[in-house]
Scaffold this active site. Structure first.
Site, short mmCIF file in Angstrom:
data_model
loop_
_atom_site.label_atom_id
_atom_site.label_comp_id
_atom_site.label_asym_id
_atom_site.label_seq_id
_atom_site.Cartn_x
_atom_site.Cartn_y
_atom_site.Cartn_z
N CYS A 13 -9.54 13.86 -20.50
CA CYS A 13 -10.56 13.24 -21.35
C CYS A 13 -11.90 13.22 -20.61
O CYS A 13 -11.95 13.33 -19.38
CB CYS A 13 -10.14 11.82 -21.75
SG CYS A 13 -10.57 10.55 -20.54
N CYS A 59 -5.98 13.54 -16.13
CA CYS A 59 -6.28 13.32 -17.56
C CYS A 59 -7.45 14.20 -17.95
O CYS A 59 -8.45 14.30 -17.22
CB CYS A 59 -6.62 11.84 -17.81
SG CYS A 59 -7.14 11.50 -19.50
N ASP A 64 -2.59 2.47 -45.26
CA ASP A 64 -1.73 1.32 -45.46
C ASP A 64 -2.09 0.70 -46.81
O ASP A 64 -3.19 0.91 -47.33
CB ASP A 64 -1.89 0.32 -44.31
CG ASP A 64 -0.71 -0.65 -44.23
OD1 ASP A 64 -0.64 -1.45 -43.29
OD2 ASP A 64 0.16 -0.59 -45.14
N ASP A 90 1.50 3.75 -35.51
CA ASP A 90 0.06 3.46 -35.53
C ASP A 90 -0.13 2.13 -34.82
O ASP A 90 0.74 1.25 -34.90
CB ASP A 90 -0.47 3.34 -36.97
CG ASP A 90 -0.29 1.91 -37.50
OD1 ASP A 90 0.82 1.63 -38.02
OD2 ASP A 90 -1.23 1.10 -37.37
N CYS A 103 -12.27 10.78 -17.58
CA CYS A 103 -11.56 11.14 -16.34
C CYS A 103 -12.08 12.44 -15.75
O CYS A 103 -11.99 12.65 -14.53
CB CYS A 103 -10.07 11.26 -16.62
SG CYS A 103 -9.34 9.70 -17.11
C1 2YW Z 1 -5.14 -5.05 -28.79
O1 2YW Z 1 -4.06 -4.96 -29.71
C2 2YW Z 1 -4.12 -5.78 -30.82
O2 2YW Z 1 -5.03 -6.53 -31.02
C3 2YW Z 1 -2.98 -5.70 -31.76
C4 2YW Z 1 -3.03 -6.45 -32.95
C5 2YW Z 1 -1.93 -6.42 -33.82
C6 2YW Z 1 -0.83 -5.62 -33.51
C7 2YW Z 1 0.38 -5.64 -34.36
C8 2YW Z 1 0.22 -4.94 -35.67
N1 2YW Z 1 1.52 -5.14 -36.30
C9 2YW Z 1 1.80 -4.73 -37.53
N2 2YW Z 1 0.96 -4.00 -38.31
C10 2YW Z 1 1.62 -3.89 -39.49
C11 2YW Z 1 1.25 -3.31 -40.71
C12 2YW Z 1 2.12 -3.40 -41.80
N3 2YW Z 1 1.74 -2.86 -43.02
C13 2YW Z 1 2.55 -3.00 -44.09
N4 2YW Z 1 2.17 -2.48 -45.29
N5 2YW Z 1 3.75 -3.66 -44.02
C14 2YW Z 1 4.20 -4.20 -42.86
O3 2YW Z 1 5.30 -4.79 -42.83
C15 2YW Z 1 3.36 -4.08 -41.68
C16 2YW Z 1 3.75 -4.64 -40.46
C17 2YW Z 1 2.88 -4.55 -39.38
N6 2YW Z 1 2.96 -5.04 -38.15
C18 2YW Z 1 -0.79 -4.87 -32.34
C19 2YW Z 1 -1.88 -4.90 -31.47
#
Ligand code: 2YW
Length: 372
Positions: free
Chosen positions: A306, A304, A92, A266, A309
């Site tokens: 893994c 599963c 990213d 992801d 499991c």
């Molecule tokens: C236990 O689970 C968690 O803590 C947890 C935390 C955050 C997310 C949401 C993550 N969301 C998200 N990641 C992102 C990464 C991104 N990178 C770029 N460059 N541009 C984007 O526009 C963008 C949008 C996103 N939206 C999902 C889960």
């Protein structure tokens, strides 16, 4: 020399079965990328990540530029060598993490100046610096430098933010160093506004990218607004290029997005949840801290493959969690990544068999059963 190439084998409605070829190998799509933020998928060795069926992992420009540094990783042979992952890596571009983690951020036309959340040192990211960092890391898939529009945002705020990201997309493409087997993905922005999403998609297609990500989602808008935004955006994207929905998500989010034409995902959910005793099963999530498991001799999930499991009981996993033993998060993380890879494998098979809608309904029904 492998050229960066997306092959589509079958479609089922808007869903696609495909394969993405990169310098470090191929990825069967739809695919889920385990998150390896600081050059490690937390609590897993790379060989274990590979054993789950995962073919590509995600790294983060923001974290690695701060520690240990992109030039240092380059001097040590690049991110693949550094973390001992020989498969494809997508990185990213840093904008999202700066806004969600860094302190004292100043954003202007050129880029973002910020203080490290580790030691307060000052740093700068721009489209050009982000492209250079991702090249130094050796990413197979580079993400354009963008601004993830905060949620909620007014139409005017979303338009200004999206248009900045589109100007940065031009600069990202200009700064990206083309190499065989390496691709650059543009990122669609525009909040939850269909007209802005269409403007952003057109702008990116005019610039020309190897893949198209849908950004600015999974930021609190909720599943309904996310799916509505996908309905307005994905049909506008080229069919011969992969589509990547960033930061998503729960299993039901992934299934719904695959049905709408998304190929790559992801999310920190399976790994982060694994460290907080939450296990993903076909019958929904299971909290292994719960005392109801303390005498349960059954595996976490029948069938599963893994280690958790195959070799242990729920009672033992519960014991590890309660005892705060390191093996607890290790086993649950492995299970969760395995569960996500099994979901992607089942989705790919269903698309190939022309039955992905039926599969989605069966998966939703199983999840609604709840754990027993
Ligand atoms: C236990 O689970 C968690 O803590 C947890 C935390 C955050 C997310 C949401 C993550 N969301 C998200 N990641 C992102 C990464 C991104 N990178 C770029 N460059 N541009 C984007 O526009 C963008 C949008 C996103 N939206 C999902 C889960």
């Amino acid at each position: 020399m492998t050229s960066f190439r997306y092959e589509r084998f079958a479609t089922d409605g808007a869903a696609r079965l495909g394969r993405l070829h990169t310098a470090h190998g191929a990825i069967d799509t739809p695919a889920f990328m385990p998150v390896g933020t600081a050059a490690t998928v937390k609590a897993m060795q790379p060989e274990s990540v590979a054993a789950t069926g995962a073919q590509i992992v995600l790294g983060n420009t923001y974290h690695l530029m701060l520690r240990p540094g992109a030039e240092r990783i380059d001097r040590l042979g690049g991110l693949h060598r550094f973390m001992n992952w020989s498969g494809p890596i997508l990185t990213d571009s840093g904008g999202f993490q700066v806004m969600s983690l860094a302190k004292l951020r100043k954003l202007d036309e050129n880029g973002v100046t910020f203080q490290s959340h580790h030691d307060g040192s000052s740093h700068h990211l721009s489209p050009e610096r982000s492209m250079e960092i991702q090249r130094l890391l050796g990413a197979d898939i580079t993400m354009a430098f963008d601004e993830c529009t905060p949620f909620p945002a007014t139409p005017a705020q979303a338009a200004d933010s999206m248009r900045l990201s589109m100007r940065w997309a031009v600069r990202s493409k200009a700064a990206f160093v083309e190499r065989p087997g390496h691709g650059l993905f543009g990122i669609v922005q525009g909040g939850i506004y269909s007209d802005l999403r269409a403007e952003s998609a057109r702008a990116l297609i005019d610039i020309g990218f190897d893949g198209y990500a849908v950004g600015g989602l999974a930021v609190g808008e909720g599943q309904e607004a996310m799916f509505a935004t996908l309905d307005a955006t994905v049909p506008l994207l080229p069919e011969d290029r992969p589509r990547y929905l960033m930061g998503v998500g729960r299993p039901s989010d992934i299934v719904g997005a695959v049905l709408r034409g998304i190929d790559m995902f992801d999310c920190v959910m399976p790994t982060r949840s694994g460290r907080t005793a939450q296990a993903f099963t076909r019958r929904g999530t299971v909290n292994l801290r719960n005392a109801r498991h303390q005498d349960d001799p059954r595996p976490l999930e029948e069938g599963c493959a893994c280690p958790a499991c195959r070799s242990y009981s729920r009672a033992y996993l519960h014991h590890l969690i309660r005892s705060e033993e390191i093996l607890g998060p290790m086993l649950l993380t492995w299970h969760n990544i395995q569960a996500y890879q099994d979901l992607m494998r089942d989705l790919r098979a269903a698309i190939g068999a022309g039955r992905v809608a039926a599969f989605a309904a069966e998966a939703a029904a199983r999840e609604a059963l709840g754990d027993i």
